[in-house]
Each structure stands twice: as C-alpha cells, then as structure tokens.
Scaffold this active site. Structure first.
Site, mmCIF file in Angstrom:
data_model
loop_
_atom_site.group_PDB
_atom_site.id
_atom_site.type_symbol
_atom_site.label_atom_id
_atom_site.label_comp_id
_atom_site.label_asym_id
_atom_site.label_seq_id
_atom_site.Cartn_x
_atom_site.Cartn_y
_atom_site.Cartn_z
ATOM 1 N N HIS A 168 0.944 -1.294 -0.020
ATOM 2 C CA HIS A 168 -0.136 0.224 0.070
ATOM 3 C C HIS A 168 0.786 1.261 -0.075
ATOM 4 O O HIS A 168 2.146 1.125 0.608
ATOM 5 C CB HIS A 168 -0.839 -0.096 1.220
ATOM 6 C CG HIS A 168 -1.707 -1.007 1.513
ATOM 7 N ND1 HIS A 168 -1.479 -2.184 2.053
ATOM 8 C CD2 HIS A 168 -2.932 -1.310 1.005
ATOM 9 C CE1 HIS A 168 -2.317 -3.017 2.420
ATOM 10 N NE2 HIS A 168 -3.463 -2.357 1.832
ATOM 11 N N ASP B 284 2.337 1.939 3.352
ATOM 12 C CA ASP B 284 3.496 0.772 3.871
ATOM 13 C C ASP B 284 4.639 1.504 3.766
ATOM 14 O O ASP B 284 5.569 1.150 4.452
ATOM 15 C CB ASP B 284 3.101 -0.255 3.510
ATOM 16 C CG ASP B 284 1.800 -0.968 3.442
ATOM 17 O OD1 ASP B 284 1.116 -0.848 4.271
ATOM 18 O OD2 ASP B 284 1.415 -1.825 2.289
HETATM 19 C C1 XUL Z 1 -7.492 -6.932 3.821
HETATM 20 C C2 XUL Z 1 -6.766 -6.952 2.731
HETATM 21 C C3 XUL Z 1 -5.973 -5.949 2.377
HETATM 22 C C4 XUL Z 1 -5.823 -6.177 1.007
HETATM 23 C C5 XUL Z 1 -5.105 -4.839 0.249
HETATM 24 O O1 XUL Z 1 -8.257 -7.693 4.419
HETATM 25 O O2 XUL Z 1 -6.679 -8.143 2.541
HETATM 26 O O3 XUL Z 1 -4.496 -6.278 2.985
HETATM 27 O O4 XUL Z 1 -4.939 -7.314 0.189
HETATM 28 O O5 XUL Z 1 -5.638 -3.833 0.532
#
Ligand code: XUL
Ligand code: CO
Length: 437
Positions: A102, A105
C-alpha cells in the site's frame, strides 16, 4: 549497510523433502519444470509489505510484541528507508520474484497531501533502484484508503465529496507509483467501501459514486500508459459491517452493471471467501469461469474464528483444491500468490518471518505438484466428462446449443419416461484426492 537478518546469512535453498533443516525448502524448487513451466513461473510468489514490515503484533487487547529493528518510532522518511532496506534483504533471502504494497506502507503520510506525495515519490525512486539491483519486481501496488480517520465513512463511497476527492487524489498517486515501478497489477480493496447502518446510507448513490471512481481510475491509467491489470479484492465485512464487494459473484455483477467488466479481474483471498460463507474453491471458480481470475492473496483463516486471521496457507488439502482451479483455468496470468498473511503475535522473532514464508511457499509448491499429478492422471477430468456426457449428443446437445424448447423437452419425457438417477460418487472422489496427498 545494516543487515537486518544476520541469523539467515544466505538465501533460503531447496534441499528436498528429506532435509531436517527448518530454514530450507522441501518442495519449492524454483527452477523445477512442472507441465512445461518452472515452479517460479507457476506460483509467482510475492511478499506483502504491510503484514511483514508494518505489523508489530498488536491486537485489540495488547501492544506490539514484534520489536523490529527497522522501527525507530519516528514515522519518518528515514525510518521508511530502513524498512525498505530490511524488506529488500528479506525478499532476496526468501528468493521470491515479487512484492506488494500500500502507498502508506512504504512511505509515511506528511503534514499535508503535497508532503505525502513527496514522501511517496522519494521512496518510489529508491524502490526503483532497489528493484533494479535485486531483480525483485512489483506484483501490485494499492492505496491505503481505510486507515486514516478521514476515511471512516468510506473513500470512493464516502457521503462527503471532499473525502471522495481526497481518496481519488491518493489513488491517482498510488497508480502512478505502481506504474513507475513497473507493477504488473493494481488492486482495489474496499475496506471501508460499505456501511454500518442502512438508516443513514444511500446505497444506490454510494455504488454509483464508486463506479465513477473506478471509471476515473481506468481513464487515468490510459492517460499515463499504465497497462497493468486492475483487480478488485472481494471481502464481505471487516472492518465495515457490510462491504459492497462481498464475493466474486457480487463483484462481477457490479462490474457488469456499471460497464467496467472489461477493465477488472478478481484478486481472490481465501480468508475473505471464508468470511463470505464460501469455500475458497467456490469463489475462485466463480471468478475463473468468467475469465476473471486475476491474482490470489494466499492465506487461510481459522475455522473456529469468525474474522480475518490472515494465517499462512499451510493446509495442503485446501491448497490442492485451490491449485486445481488455478491449473484448470490456465494459471495466474499477470497475477501471483501474494502472502497476505502474518505470523501469530506470539511468534516474536525475526526468524519466525522466515519459517512462516517457507511454510507458505512449500505448502503451495507441494499443492502445485499434487494438483498437476491429479490433472495428469486424468481420472478427475474423466469423472466430470462422464457426468455431463448426456449433453454431448441427442437432446442434450440441442439443450447445450440453446436449440430446444419446453414443448420438445416435454415430448422427450413422454417418450423416455423416468430418468435413471446416477451416483455423484462424492466419497469415492474425496478418497481419490486424499490418495494423492
Ligand atoms: C484486508 C486485505 C488487504 C488487501 C489490500 O483484508 O486483504 O490487505 O489485500 O488492501
Ligand atoms: Co488481501
């Protein structure tokens, strides 16, 4: 440069199934050819940034238990750089070809939006160099549109256009970052795209707004020449009580309804299927049958817990069921197996990160070998072929081609009488699968 993982000095190696070394692979042999492709290319493993380098072991009842050396509690760019060094050292030592992140992150939010963008750009330029040096590639990027308090009522479904605009601006930069780093996909997971109570919610408007959000993303990708695959990751709940992207079928319907079908595939996560009340192989098959199997966030839940425990996928039977669907539908394409999984809070050591990923990689590799053997032996496909054989000729072929009608079928029944009920042989087939494990 600091070495964050001195305990594991060399990259983890394949030593075969009889090794007693807990820091070696028993099944994952990257260059081994399986059905004409290397294991590396079948499985396309990715390590995620958030659980592995951001999560510190806290839970609703307790503080952090992981004392990671790359944190200095400043939430600064310098800290993000240390984290990035640790991440690339770990990716290389694990021998995975890909990683995922993300935006928040990899780089911290700044005092305002412009500063957040500058932080991201700085880290992206650094990531670019690190990718070039190491050969590690980006499987996908995404925007965190759920952690900051501004997104408490949603991002692309927010009742306030100002927040919606903020989310769009953030997604714009996250897509640009993914493009800059050669990301092969970009993920939309709608953690807060849903609602807590229908009493204050205009569901139709929120869904229309979200569709417009995705159309804008498609237009922006075209504008900058990003040709990676857009993926939507279904999940029915958590954090929101009711999330719009419940499961594969719901997402496919949404995409069709809002003229987005051609631009998106599904990023499937087993633990999310469980929360939706489905077996993973069901949700995967729904996506794959529509030609929309994009990628997998490889993990598992806990059958006794009703939330997203994000455990490493070490259940061989479950993994074989998953790999059977993947292989049958021609593989993962530009997607991969991304470990959206974290060690338990009590697994406090750095070396536990290695055990966790070795377990996930070995279990998926073993499942690949087993599923391919089941497919090669052909028994399962013959069982399915035989089961539907009546549609290959006569009245069945006419039905299949859409060339029959109710009157003709009534006439058929009048002539042929009562059908003969045949066994589905479920237990025999389950025993057969177990005989391969
Ligand atoms: C949350 C999840 C996230 C997504 C990316 O449950 O799986 O980490 O993969 O936003
Ligand atoms: Co996920």
């Amino acid at each position: 440069m600091t070495h964050y993982f001195p305990e594991v000095a060399e990259p983890v190696r394949y030593e075969g199934r009889d090794t007693t070394n807990p820091l070696a692979f028993r099944y994952y042999n990257a260059d081994q050819i399986v059905a004409g492709k290397t294991m590396r290319d079948h499985l396309r493993f990715a390590i995620c940034y958030w659980h592995t380098f951001q999560y510190r072991g806290s839970d609703p009842f307790g503080e952090a238990t992981f004392l990671r050396p790359w944190f200095d509690n400043t939430n600064s760019l310098a800290e993000a750089e240390n984290r990035q060094d640790a991440a690339f050292e770990f990716f290389q030592k694990m021998g995975v070809p890909y990683y995922t992140f993300h935006d928040r992150d990899i780089a911290p939010e700044g005092a305002n939006f412009g500063e957040s963008c500058k932080n991201l750009e700085h880290i992206v330029q650094r990531a670019k160099r690190k990718q070039e040096e190491s050969g590690i590639k980006l499987l996908w990027g995404t925007a965190n549109l759920f952690s900051n308090r501004r997104y408490t009522h949603g991002a692309g479904t927010n009742p306030d256009a100002h927040v919606y605009a903020y989310a769009a601006a953030q997604a714009k930069h996250a897509i640009a970052a993914t493009h800059e780093l050669g990301g092969e996909n970009y993920v939309f997971w709608g953690g807060r795209e849903g609602y807590e109570t229908i009493l204050n919610t205009d569901m139709k408007r929120e869904q229309e707004n979200f569709a417009n959000f995705l159309h804008m993303a498609v237009a922006y990708a075209k504008e900058i020449g990003f040709s990676g695959q857009f993926l939507i990751e279904p999940k029915p709940m958590e954090p929101t009580k009711h999330q719009y992207d419940v499961d594969s079928a719901t997402v496919l319907n949404f995409l069709r309804a809002y003229d987005l079908f051609d631009h998106f595939k599904i990023n499937h996560e087993p633990n999310h299927s469980t929360l939706a009340g489905h077996a993973t192989e069901h949700d995967l098959t729904v996506a794959a049958s529509a030609g929309k199997l994009g990628s997998i966030d490889a993990n598992r839940g806990d059958p006794q817990n009703g939330w997203d425990t994000d455990q490493f996928p070490t259940d061989i039977h479950a993994n074989v069921m998953m790999m059977l669907v993947v292989l049958k539908h021609g593989g993962l394409g530009s997607g991969g197996l991304n470990f959206d999984a974290k060690p338990r809070r009590s697994s406090v050591d750095l070396v536990d990160m290695f055990y966790a990923h070795i377990g996930g990689m070995d279990s998926m590799a073993r499942a690949l070998l087993t599923a391919q053997k089941i497919i090669d032996d052909g028994i399962l496909s013959r069982i399915i072929e035989d089961r539907y054989a009546s549609y290959s000729s006569g009245i069945g072929a006419k039905i299949s081609k859409g060339e029959s009608n109710f009157a003709e079928l009534e006439q058929y029944v009048l002539e042929h009488g009562e059908p003969n009920v045949v066994s589905g042989r479920q237990e025999m087939i389950e025993n057969l699968i177990n005989s391969y494990l």
